[in-house]
Design a protein around this motif. Structure first.
Motif, PDB file in Angstrom:
ATOM      1  N   GLU A  49       0.808  -1.223   0.000  1.00 32.83           N
ATOM      2  CA  GLU A  49       0.000   0.000   0.000  1.00 32.83           C
ATOM      3  C   GLU A  49       0.839   1.270   0.000  1.00 32.83           C
ATOM      4  O   GLU A  49       0.333   2.330  -0.361  1.00 32.83           O
ATOM      5  N   THR A  50       2.095   1.191   0.391  1.00 28.68           N
ATOM      6  CA  THR A  50       2.938   2.385   0.457  1.00 28.68           C
ATOM      7  C   THR A  50       3.129   3.023  -0.918  1.00 28.68           C
ATOM      8  O   THR A  50       3.056   4.245  -1.056  1.00 28.68           O
ATOM      9  N   ASN A  51       3.344   2.218  -1.926  1.00 30.12           N
ATOM     10  CA  ASN A  51       3.550   2.729  -3.278  1.00 30.12           C
ATOM     11  C   ASN A  51       2.363   3.563  -3.762  1.00 30.12           C
ATOM     12  O   ASN A  51       2.545   4.715  -4.175  1.00 30.12           O
ATOM     13  N   PRO A  52       1.123   3.050  -3.721  1.00 36.30           N
ATOM     14  CA  PRO A  52       0.004   3.892  -4.168  1.00 36.30           C
ATOM     15  C   PRO A  52      -0.209   5.132  -3.305  1.00 36.30           C
ATOM     16  O   PRO A  52      -0.609   6.181  -3.825  1.00 36.30           O
ATOM     17  N   ILE A  53       0.041   5.023  -2.021  1.00 38.91           N
ATOM     18  CA  ILE A  53      -0.118   6.193  -1.150  1.00 38.91           C
ATOM     19  C   ILE A  53       0.844   7.296  -1.587  1.00 38.91           C
ATOM     20  O   ILE A  53       0.450   8.453  -1.754  1.00 38.91           O
ATOM     21  N   VAL A  54       2.096   6.943  -1.799  1.00 34.55           N
ATOM     22  CA  VAL A  54       3.102   7.926  -2.220  1.00 34.55           C
ATOM     23  C   VAL A  54       2.731   8.517  -3.579  1.00 34.55           C
ATOM     24  O   VAL A  54       2.799   9.733  -3.782  1.00 34.55           O
ATOM     25  N   GLN A  55       2.318   7.659  -4.513  1.00 34.03           N
ATOM     26  CA  GLN A  55       1.947   8.154  -5.843  1.00 34.03           C
ATOM     27  C   GLN A  55       0.781   9.130  -5.766  1.00 34.03           C
ATOM     28  O   GLN A  55       0.817  10.195  -6.381  1.00 34.03           O
ATOM     29  N   VAL A  59     -10.397  15.306  -9.693  1.00 36.77           N
ATOM     30  CA  VAL A  59      -9.633  14.051  -9.667  1.00 36.77           C
ATOM     31  C   VAL A  59      -8.505  14.145  -8.643  1.00 36.77           C
ATOM     32  O   VAL A  59      -8.240  13.186  -7.899  1.00 36.77           O
ATOM     33  N   ASP A  60      -7.832  15.296  -8.562  1.00 43.19           N
ATOM     34  CA  ASP A  60      -6.780  15.490  -7.559  1.00 43.19           C
ATOM     35  C   ASP A  60      -7.350  15.359  -6.145  1.00 43.19           C
ATOM     36  O   ASP A  60      -6.733  14.747  -5.267  1.00 43.19           O
ATOM     37  N   PHE A  61      -8.522  15.947  -5.939  1.00 47.03           N
ATOM     38  CA  PHE A  61      -9.179  15.844  -4.636  1.00 47.03           C
ATOM     39  C   PHE A  61      -9.411  14.377  -4.275  1.00 47.03           C
ATOM     40  O   PHE A  61      -9.083  13.937  -3.166  1.00 47.03           O
ATOM     41  N   PHE A  62      -9.966  13.615  -5.202  1.00 44.06           N
ATOM     42  CA  PHE A  62     -10.243  12.209  -4.912  1.00 44.06           C
ATOM     43  C   PHE A  62      -8.959  11.387  -4.781  1.00 44.06           C
ATOM     44  O   PHE A  62      -8.908  10.438  -4.000  1.00 44.06           O
ATOM     45  N   ALA A  63      -7.914  11.752  -5.514  1.00 42.79           N
ATOM     46  CA  ALA A  63      -6.635  11.046  -5.388  1.00 42.79           C
ATOM     47  C   ALA A  63      -6.064  11.223  -3.981  1.00 42.79           C
ATOM     48  O   ALA A  63      -5.629  10.260  -3.345  1.00 42.79           O
ATOM     49  N   VAL A  64      -6.085  12.454  -3.488  1.00 41.72           N
ATOM     50  CA  VAL A  64      -5.589  12.710  -2.131  1.00 41.72           C
ATOM     51  C   VAL A  64      -6.498  12.056  -1.097  1.00 41.72           C
ATOM     52  O   VAL A  64      -6.034  11.495  -0.101  1.00 41.72           O
ATOM     53  N   TRP A  65      -7.789  12.080  -1.341  1.00 40.23           N
ATOM     54  CA  TRP A  65      -8.757  11.452  -0.432  1.00 40.23           C
ATOM     55  C   TRP A  65      -8.506   9.949  -0.334  1.00 40.23           C
ATOM     56  O   TRP A  65      -8.455   9.389   0.770  1.00 40.23           O
ATOM     57  N   VAL A  66      -8.313   9.294  -1.478  1.00 38.39           N
ATOM     58  CA  VAL A  66      -8.041   7.850  -1.489  1.00 38.39           C
ATOM     59  C   VAL A  66      -6.721   7.558  -0.782  1.00 38.39           C
ATOM     60  O   VAL A  66      -6.632   6.628   0.029  1.00 38.39           O
ATOM     61  N   ALA A  67      -5.684   8.334  -1.080  1.00 34.56           N
ATOM     62  CA  ALA A  67      -4.386   8.114  -0.441  1.00 34.56           C
ATOM     63  C   ALA A  67      -4.484   8.281   1.070  1.00 34.56           C
ATOM     64  O   ALA A  67      -3.910   7.490   1.828  1.00 34.56           O
ATOM     65  N   SER A  68      -5.207   9.280   1.517  1.00 26.75           N
ATOM     66  CA  SER A  68      -5.354   9.508   2.956  1.00 26.75           C
ATOM     67  C   SER A  68      -6.103   8.359   3.624  1.00 26.75           C
ATOM     68  O   SER A  68      -5.733   7.925   4.719  1.00 26.75           O
ATOM     69  N   HIS A  69      -7.128   7.856   2.966  1.00 27.17           N
ATOM     70  CA  HIS A  69      -7.864   6.725   3.535  1.00 27.17           C
ATOM     71  C   HIS A  69      -7.029   5.443   3.512  1.00 27.17           C
ATOM     72  O   HIS A  69      -7.110   4.637   4.433  1.00 27.17           O
ATOM     73  N   LYS A  70      -6.240   5.257   2.483  1.00 26.50           N
ATOM     74  CA  LYS A  70      -5.327   4.112   2.461  1.00 26.50           C
ATOM     75  C   LYS A  70      -4.331   4.209   3.623  1.00 26.50           C
ATOM     76  O   LYS A  70      -4.040   3.219   4.276  1.00 26.50           O
ATOM     77  N   PHE A  71      -3.833   5.420   3.863  1.00 29.93           N
ATOM     78  CA  PHE A  71      -2.885   5.618   4.959  1.00 29.93           C
ATOM     79  C   PHE A  71      -3.542   5.317   6.308  1.00 29.93           C
ATOM     80  O   PHE A  71      -2.958   4.641   7.155  1.00 29.93           O
TER      81      PHE A  71
END
Length: 183
Positions: A16-22, A61-73
């Motif tokens: 999960e670290t890779n997608p979070i960083v991306q 899309v940027d908003f949802f990308a950061v939202w997904v990354a934050s939830h993954k974290f």
């Protein structure tokens, strides 16, 4: 107790670290040449529709990308806490939650991924590679759940170990003849 679960959790954290960083730091896919991302990226900048879209779509899309990354974290942090808990209930429920959550996640994503892949909008894993990844992750959580069932049953007294049986027999032998509360 929990050693196998800890191994599974650390495998999951690494994956999960890779997608979070991306998704947090490389939404335009500027790091595409990096060895860390050589097997494809899910960064929005790898999708043609994102690159050709207007600013309002890109911001969304940027908003949802950061939202997904934050939830993954947050999910990674919660699963780490669950794995390192000394409570058998917490560890078992962590496994069950991850098994169900991963299954539902992949089930929901399968159709979307196939649509993107079939239209050649994105070049990442093939459908068979994705299926193997999904199967591996789900099997890993099944195995972790099974490994945490024994400590859970023991913690609830539904299954005793041989040492506990011997201690209870010894306790009964030493208390023979002591029926009075004044002994």
């Amino acid at each position: 107790m929990g050693t196998f679960l800890k191994i599974c959790v650390w495998i999951f954290v690494i994956l999960e670290t890779n997608p979070i960083v991306q998704l947090w730091f490389d939404r335009m896919n500027d790091w595409a040449d990096s060895p860390m991302f050589e097997h494809g990226s899910l960064a929005p900048g790898t999708f043609q529709a994102y690159l050709q879209g207007d600013d309002s779509i890109r911001r969304l899309v940027d908003f949802f990308a950061v939202w997904v990354a934050s939830h993954k974290f947050m999910m990674v942090m919660f699963v780490l806490v669950g794995a390192y808990s000394s409570d058998a209930h917490t560890r078992l429920f962590t496994c069950i939650t991850m098994l169900l959550g991963s299954s539902v996640y992949f089930w929901q994503q399968a159709g979307i991924y196939d649509s993107i892949y079939s239209r050649q909008e994105h070049d990442t894993m093939t459908s068979s590679q994705l299926a193997l990844t999904v199967a591996g992750i789900v099997i890993m959580w099944i195995a972790a759940t099974v490994s945490e069932c024994l400590p859970f049953l023991q913690a609830n007294g539904w299954l005793s170990t041989s040492n506990n049986n011997q201690e209870s027999v010894h306790a009964n032998d030493t208390n023979k003849g002591r029926n009075s509360k004044y002994d």
